[in-house]
Motif scaffolding. Structure first.
Motif: not given
Lengths: 290, 278
Positions: A61, A201, A204-205, A208-209, A212, A218
């Motif tokens: 990524m 799950g 994974q939460l 994904s937070v 970012v 970024i």
């Protein structure tokens, strides 16, 4: 016979309680077992080296984001980041990610579901120590994968890297802190698998937070001020962005030490939560076919 | 007993599209029932998808907080690419990933035999053996992103563009499916390929950005070798009315070729399969 088997099955739970009382003994056991666990971990990482390398390749990524931001920066610097800055940033991000990777949550959730966790409980060693050893044992191989990235970094962005000796001295402890936060969060979520069905799950939460808000995708500098203030407080920054900022010479000595203290405070906090949760959760564990 | 022994024969004789459809419908129903057993988990997955879509939009907002357009793409146009990507992710994670990971496992421990003796096309059985219906949320979110983009742009695609992008969506699905099938075919030769599958899905992640932002070698790879362009960029261009007809025809021919190759390789590797018991 069955009574004996039962007592063996029960034993680890009671001994886990005992161990809470004798911390020093547990630490000593961990210390003694460490070299063996480490060697076994290295052996298993090397045995599946092709898989390992493929697995490392899935971490791509940062390179995509680099391509994106390079396209953006072609028409001039973005919020103080030139094309070269982005190259340095994302190569470092990739390196940090490769070096601090961890997979314990998947392992724990699988072992709890299948009941094989009972095998670990039989050992006179806190499972967290064993998990940590297995995961850290992959570090030499990870370092090997990270070497070409470091070479690229030196070739393409050497003038963006800091020449400050203190920064490089702090780099490894900071990476360890970053790894420990990731590991402990994984351990906490993995332990939650003792309470609920799909802990993955939940992780994974987090993931994904974290992608970012950790600076992995970024640079945090590019966020609007409000969001940046938020990321300064949340734990995510300390897992990826902090080592990058350090190596790219964006932190003063005092600031770097201050942030590292905050990082290790998070480590301590997550450590306490993980151990507490584990003790609560273990009493709920009934091994299937155990 | 007689039925299972005579298995493969009715398949080839009665065969046909209708029976394929019937089998596919039965597979879908079984999966749906299985998934609905775990309602809380399903709800959690749905929520997770929403968070994931939200976090996917953040980089886009940050980038376009800095610039009006990147390599000729405006924010709303890129939102459409992201919409296609989300939609295809739903298809990939909802049908192909779970099913094909299951096959890889079955090849390893030999239980693929039980699939092969069933009187239906093995490729069909294997491709839709396990579905995650909750991934419908991805499909809805993907379409939602596309609609949002058009609302923001204040215009709607012409019927022709819409039809073309629908056809290209089918071709994108065919390419996605073919690549997944090719990866699985490798499972017959090399034993552990689940990581290869994860490599594919993580590479597919790149399709969330238009391939034209990549320069040089990467762009060529993503157009011809691993046709990510075919999956999201081309359909997005079509719905925007920016796709040239020659490119559309090329994309369609390319995807058909890809599918035929994948089917051929699958049949060849199936022939190589020596089960655990023989």
């Amino acid at each position: 016979m069955s009574a004996q088997a039962q007592s063996i099955a029960r034993e680890p739970i009671s001994s886990a309680d005992d161990r809470e009382t004798s911390w020093t003994e547990s630490l000593r056991a961990g210390w003694r077992a460490w070299p063996g666990l480490w060697r076994a971990g290295i052996a298993s990482a090397v045995a599946y080296r092709a898989e390992f390398v493929i697995w490392m390749l899935t971490t791509n990524m940062p390179l995509v984001m680099l391509a994106l931001w390079s396209a953006v920066a072609r028409s001039g610097p973005v919020a103080g980041y030139s094309s070269a800055d982005f190259t340095a940033y994302y190569l470092t991000s990739l390196m940090v990610r490769v070096l601090t990777g961890c997979w314990v949550v998947w392992e724990m959730s699988m072992e709890i579901r299948s009941g094989t966790l009972s095998l670990r409980l039989l050992r006179p060693l806190h499972p967290f120590v064993a998990y940590a050893a297995e995961n850290l044992a992959a570090f030499p191989l990870r370092a090997l994968v990270a070497t070409p990235i470091l070479v690229l970094l030196v070739v393409f962005a050497h003038d963006k890297l800091t020449h400050d000796w203190l920064a490089w001295a702090l780099f490894l402890p900071m990476l360890l802190g970053a790894w420990l936060i990731t590991f402990l969060v994984m351990a906490i979520v993995g332990t939650l698998a003792l309470f609920m069905e799909s802990a993955i799950g939940l992780f994974q939460l987090w993931l994904s937070v974290s992608f970012v808000l950790s600076g992995y995708l970024i640079p945090l500098d590019l966020f609007p001020p409000a969001l940046r203030q938020l990321t300064a407080v949340l734990p995510f920054r300390f897992t990826v962005s902090l080592p990058i900022e350090l190596v790219l010479g964006r932190l003063s000595h005092a600031h770097a030490l201050e942030l590292m203290a905050a990082q290790w405070a998070y480590v301590a906090g997550f450590g306490v939560v993980a151990l507490w949760l584990w003790r609560r959760g273990l009493s709920r564990f009934g091994a299937f076919g155990g | 007993m007689a039925e299972s022994a005579a298995g493969p024969i009715p398949e080839s004789s009665s065969g046909g599209f209708a029976s394929l459809l019937r089998v596919a419908r039965a597979l879908a129903r079984v999966s749906a029932v299985q998934a609905l057993q775990y309602r809380v988990e399903a709800l959690g997955e749905a929520l997770l998808t929403l968070v994931r879509v939200a976090t996917a939009v953040v980089p886009l907002l940050v980038v376009f907080g800095q610039r009006q357009s990147v390599e000729g793409w405006t924010r709303d146009e890129m939102l459409i690419v992201l919409g296609w990507f989300t939609f295809l992710t739903g298809v990939l994670e909802g049908t192909l990933s779970p099913s094909l990971l299951a096959v890889i496992e079955q090849v390893r421990n030999g239980t693929l035999d039980f699939v092969l003796i069933k009187p239906a096309d093995a490729q069909l059985l294997v491709s839709f053996s396990k579905l995650s219906p909750t991934r419908i949320v991805d499909l809805v979110c993907g379409l939602g992103l596309i609609v949002t983009a058009f609302v923001r742009m204040g215009r709607w695609p012409s019927p022709g563009d819409l039809a073309l992008s629908f056809v290209l969506l089918l071709s994108a699905l065919a390419v996605l499916y073919s690549i997944a099938l090719l990866v699985v075919s490798i499972a017959f030769v090399a034993v552990r390929v689940d990581n290869l599958f994860f490599l594919f899905t993580s590479t597919f992640d790149l399709a969330r950005w238009p391939t034209t932002i990549f320069g040089g070698v990467l762009r060529i790879i993503f157009t011809f070798v691993l046709p990510l362009a075919l999956m999201t960029t081309v359909p997005a261009l079509a719905v925007l009315g920016k796709l040239e007809w020659t490119n559309a025809v090329g994309a369609l021919l390319g995807s058909v070729a890809f599918f035929l190759i994948a089917r051929f390789v699958w049949l060849r590797s199936l022939a190589r399969y020596t089960s655990a018991s023989s």
